[in-house]
Write a protein that holds these residues in place. Structure first.
Motif, PDB file in Angstrom:
ATOM      1  N   GLU A  23      62.196  15.597  40.323  1.00  0.00           N
ATOM      2  CA  GLU A  23      61.471  14.785  39.994  1.00  0.00           C
ATOM      3  C   GLU A  23      60.108  15.983  39.738  1.00  0.00           C
ATOM      4  O   GLU A  23      59.416  16.814  38.844  1.00  0.00           O
ATOM      5  N   ALA A  24      59.259  16.682  41.282  1.00  0.00           N
ATOM      6  CA  ALA A  24      58.440  17.142  41.248  1.00  0.00           C
ATOM      7  C   ALA A  24      58.605  18.747  40.748  1.00  0.00           C
ATOM      8  O   ALA A  24      57.989  19.341  39.968  1.00  0.00           O
ATOM      9  N   ALA A  25      59.437  19.299  41.233  1.00  0.00           N
ATOM     10  CA  ALA A  25      60.076  20.418  40.320  1.00  0.00           C
ATOM     11  C   ALA A  25      60.299  20.244  38.963  1.00  0.00           C
ATOM     12  O   ALA A  25      59.738  21.376  37.959  1.00  0.00           O
ATOM     13  N   ALA A  26      60.884  19.503  38.063  1.00  0.00           N
ATOM     14  CA  ALA A  26      61.058  19.354  36.887  1.00  0.00           C
ATOM     15  C   ALA A  26      59.715  18.808  36.203  1.00  0.00           C
ATOM     16  O   ALA A  26      59.200  19.260  34.745  1.00  0.00           O
ATOM     17  N   ILE A  27      58.992  18.110  36.801  1.00  0.00           N
ATOM     18  CA  ILE A  27      57.399  18.169  36.395  1.00  0.00           C
ATOM     19  C   ILE A  27      57.032  19.568  35.676  1.00  0.00           C
ATOM     20  O   ILE A  27      55.785  19.909  35.402  1.00  0.00           O
ATOM     21  N   PHE A  46      55.005  21.574  32.652  1.00  0.00           N
ATOM     22  CA  PHE A  46      53.752  21.112  32.754  1.00  0.00           C
ATOM     23  C   PHE A  46      52.919  22.701  33.885  1.00  0.00           C
ATOM     24  O   PHE A  46      52.282  22.872  33.268  1.00  0.00           O
ATOM     25  N   GLY A  47      54.381  23.129  34.558  1.00  0.00           N
ATOM     26  CA  GLY A  47      53.112  24.460  34.902  1.00  0.00           C
ATOM     27  C   GLY A  47      53.043  23.786  36.811  1.00  0.00           C
ATOM     28  O   GLY A  47      53.342  22.937  37.152  1.00  0.00           O
ATOM     29  N   PHE A  48      51.932  24.425  36.970  1.00  0.00           N
ATOM     30  CA  PHE A  48      51.382  24.451  38.352  1.00  0.00           C
ATOM     31  C   PHE A  48      50.625  23.122  38.713  1.00  0.00           C
ATOM     32  O   PHE A  48      50.588  22.823  37.558  1.00  0.00           O
ATOM     33  N   PRO A  49      50.269  22.713  39.471  1.00  0.00           N
ATOM     34  CA  PRO A  49      49.406  21.127  39.687  1.00  0.00           C
ATOM     35  C   PRO A  49      48.440  21.287  39.012  1.00  0.00           C
ATOM     36  O   PRO A  49      48.196  20.334  38.122  1.00  0.00           O
ATOM     37  N   CYS A 105      56.901  19.271  46.565  1.00  0.00           N
ATOM     38  CA  CYS A 105      57.502  17.883  45.489  1.00  0.00           C
ATOM     39  C   CYS A 105      55.545  18.750  44.910  1.00  0.00           C
ATOM     40  O   CYS A 105      54.077  18.068  45.339  1.00  0.00           O
ATOM     41  N   PRO A 106      55.318  19.981  44.608  1.00  0.00           N
ATOM     42  CA  PRO A 106      53.976  20.053  43.639  1.00  0.00           C
ATOM     43  C   PRO A 106      53.860  19.640  42.429  1.00  0.00           C
ATOM     44  O   PRO A 106      53.802  19.962  41.512  1.00  0.00           O
ATOM     45  N   ILE A 107      52.963  18.827  42.552  1.00  0.00           N
ATOM     46  CA  ILE A 107      52.258  17.330  41.182  1.00  0.00           C
ATOM     47  C   ILE A 107      51.269  17.214  41.555  1.00  0.00           C
ATOM     48  O   ILE A 107      50.700  17.198  43.157  1.00  0.00           O
ATOM     49  N   ALA A 108      50.433  17.194  40.657  1.00  0.00           N
ATOM     50  CA  ALA A 108      48.773  16.604  40.641  1.00  0.00           C
ATOM     51  C   ALA A 108      48.745  15.174  41.197  1.00  0.00           C
ATOM     52  O   ALA A 108      48.083  14.409  40.301  1.00  0.00           O
ATOM     53  N   ALA A 109      49.219  14.805  42.166  1.00  0.00           N
ATOM     54  CA  ALA A 109      48.872  13.605  42.746  1.00  0.00           C
ATOM     55  C   ALA A 109      48.299  13.250  42.870  1.00  0.00           C
ATOM     56  O   ALA A 109      46.922  13.572  43.333  1.00  0.00           O
TER      57      ALA A 109
END
Length: 444
Positions: A348-352, A356-359, A408-412
């Motif tokens: 999921e994180a990879a798909a985001i 949308f690009g980097f966090p 998990c590269p997301i803007a958590a």
């Protein structure tokens, strides 16, 4: 071309049953105050289970008061109907009744023939006690004799038992209790059910087949057999001394999901119908998307599924004029599936990031599953209600996210001061790869 007011679909009523409470305010307060609904099981035996904790909706007792303010006649009807409703169906019906009340549903303001129900539900498993007497009648010296079942066993089974467990029954009960004679549909897509139900509702209303629909989903993975099946087929989090720490979405130490239960419902109407009756509008559904991606897609089918539905809602919003036709996409936040499963969270994180690009370029990402566990078919609707309550104010952080996994590269969201923005996208996926996404905004 922008949609007309008859095609635009808005939200005018909200109802919820959850491990953190049975009102939208209780749910949001619990999330913002970092409360957890995960605790030792009280509803099911744990002798044969490798886990002893889950997220039960303990404030829901099935008492008629849980259904909200009702006329006496409807109270009697629902009490009578409860004899053929299992807990999962009861929660779904209660959430729908709460949404109708919250939305100010008055039959005089609605055309019964153009008001209906679309409800999401998983397949529902019967409780073992439904067959206990029948099995006992066919058992001698500890051996079950199936040849006796027709004569001795089956007569011991309640002839109406099946009505308690059919996944189309939430929509049936809601329509019958409220005399809603319009379109009626049941969606069974596990965790993707809520998004798929909303998609069907938007399509039904926007093409002119209904003015209003009660749209919801209900699920319980807290069940004698369902919980056992989940422990055998899925990666469930190991028990910890503090069960509130078990669900850790996107955290480097996560080891599986936690079973939960609950339901949510929305009263949805065409903008034209809502404005005509002077309804309070809480949000607008601007786009929906779904996808099914299996193992043939490669090593990470869930990543493809998540990316497909993210791109799908963006494309649909641009096509209907709800989003800019080009340039960066403006989304207030993403309410992630956030299962707390190692592989699913990674995909999921990879798909985001793919979309949308980097966090630093992403919308803020949060999820309620750290607080609520996996409610199954009810997850998406409860999560959407949580995000809807946040719009225009601050988000709730991801519970138990102490160290974001490097994969998990997301803007958590890890604090209470992140703005929720004016819209959100909710994501959900099943273990079989069926994904759904819904984009909801504040009233425009």
């Amino acid at each position: 071309m922008p949609a007309s007011s008859a095609q635009r679909v808005v939200i005018t009523g909200i109802g919820v049953i959850s491990p953190l409470g049975n009102t939208p305010d209780e749910l949001l307060t619990g999330l913002r105050e970092n409360k957890s609904g995960i605790a030792p099981f009280t509803q099911i035996p744990t002798d044969a289970l490798p886990i002893s904790n889950g997220a039960e909706a303990n404030q829901f007792t099935g008492h008629i008061s849980d259904y909200g303010p009702l006329e006496k006649t409807l109270q009697r009807t629902i009490r009578k109907g409860s004899k053929v409703m299992c807990r999962e169906i009861e929660m779904g019906v209660a959430a729908a009744q709460l949404a109708l009340h919250h939305g100010g549903h008055n039959p005089d303001d609605f055309d019964r023939d153009r008001t209906g129900v679309v409800y999401g539900c998983d397949y529902i498993m019967s409780l073992p006690e439904e067959y206990a007497e029948g099995i006992a009648a066919c058992t001698t010296d500890g051996e079950f004799d199936f040849t006796k079942w027709g004569d001795l066993g089956l007569p011991k089974v309640n002839p109406l038992w099946l009505l308690k467990y059919l996944p189309n029954m939430p929509a049936s009960h809601i329509a019958i209790y409220n005399d809603l004679r319009g379109p009626n549909n049941s969606i069974t897509l596990r965790e993707a059910s809520a998004g798929a139900a909303l998609s069907e509702a938007v399509s039904t209303i926007s093409r002119g087949h209904a003015d209003a629909l009660v749209v919801g989903s209900t699920g319980s993975r807290v069940h004698t057999l369902r919980t056992l099946h989940a422990s055998m087929q899925e990666n469930l989090a190991s028990d910890t001394e503090d069960p509130t720490q078990m669900s850790r979405p996107f955290d480097a130490t996560r080891d599986g999901s936690v079973v939960g239960e609950g339901a949510g419902a929305l009263l949805c109407e065409s903008l034209e119908h809502a404005e005509k009756r002077g309804a309070t509008i809480y949000g607008e559904i601007i786009a929906c998307s779904s996808s099914a991606v299996g193992p043939a897609a490669g090593d990470q089918p869930a990543r493809t599924g998540f990316a497909n539905v993210l791109r799908g809602v963006i494309r649909s919003a641009r096509e209907n004029g709800s989003a800019e036709s080009d340039g960066p996409v403006k989304v207030g936040h993403i309410h992630a599936h956030g299962l707390s499963d190692v592989d699913t969270d990674t995909c999921e994180a990879a798909a985001i990031a793919d979309v949308f690009g980097f966090p630093e370029a992403q919308p803020p990402v949060t999820t309620a599953k750290g607080h609520l566990g996996n409610i199954g078919a009810g997850s998406g609707m409860v999560e959407m209600i949580a995000s809807l309550q946040c719009l225009g104010s601050e988000l709730f952080p991801i519970r138990n996210l102490n160290e974001l996994d490097a994969s998990c590269p997301i803007a958590a969201v890890t604090s209470n001061d992140r703005p929720a923005g004016d819209s959100f996208i909710n994501l959900n996926i099943t273990p079989q790869g069926q994904a759904s996404a819904v984009w909801i905004s504040k009233p425009r």
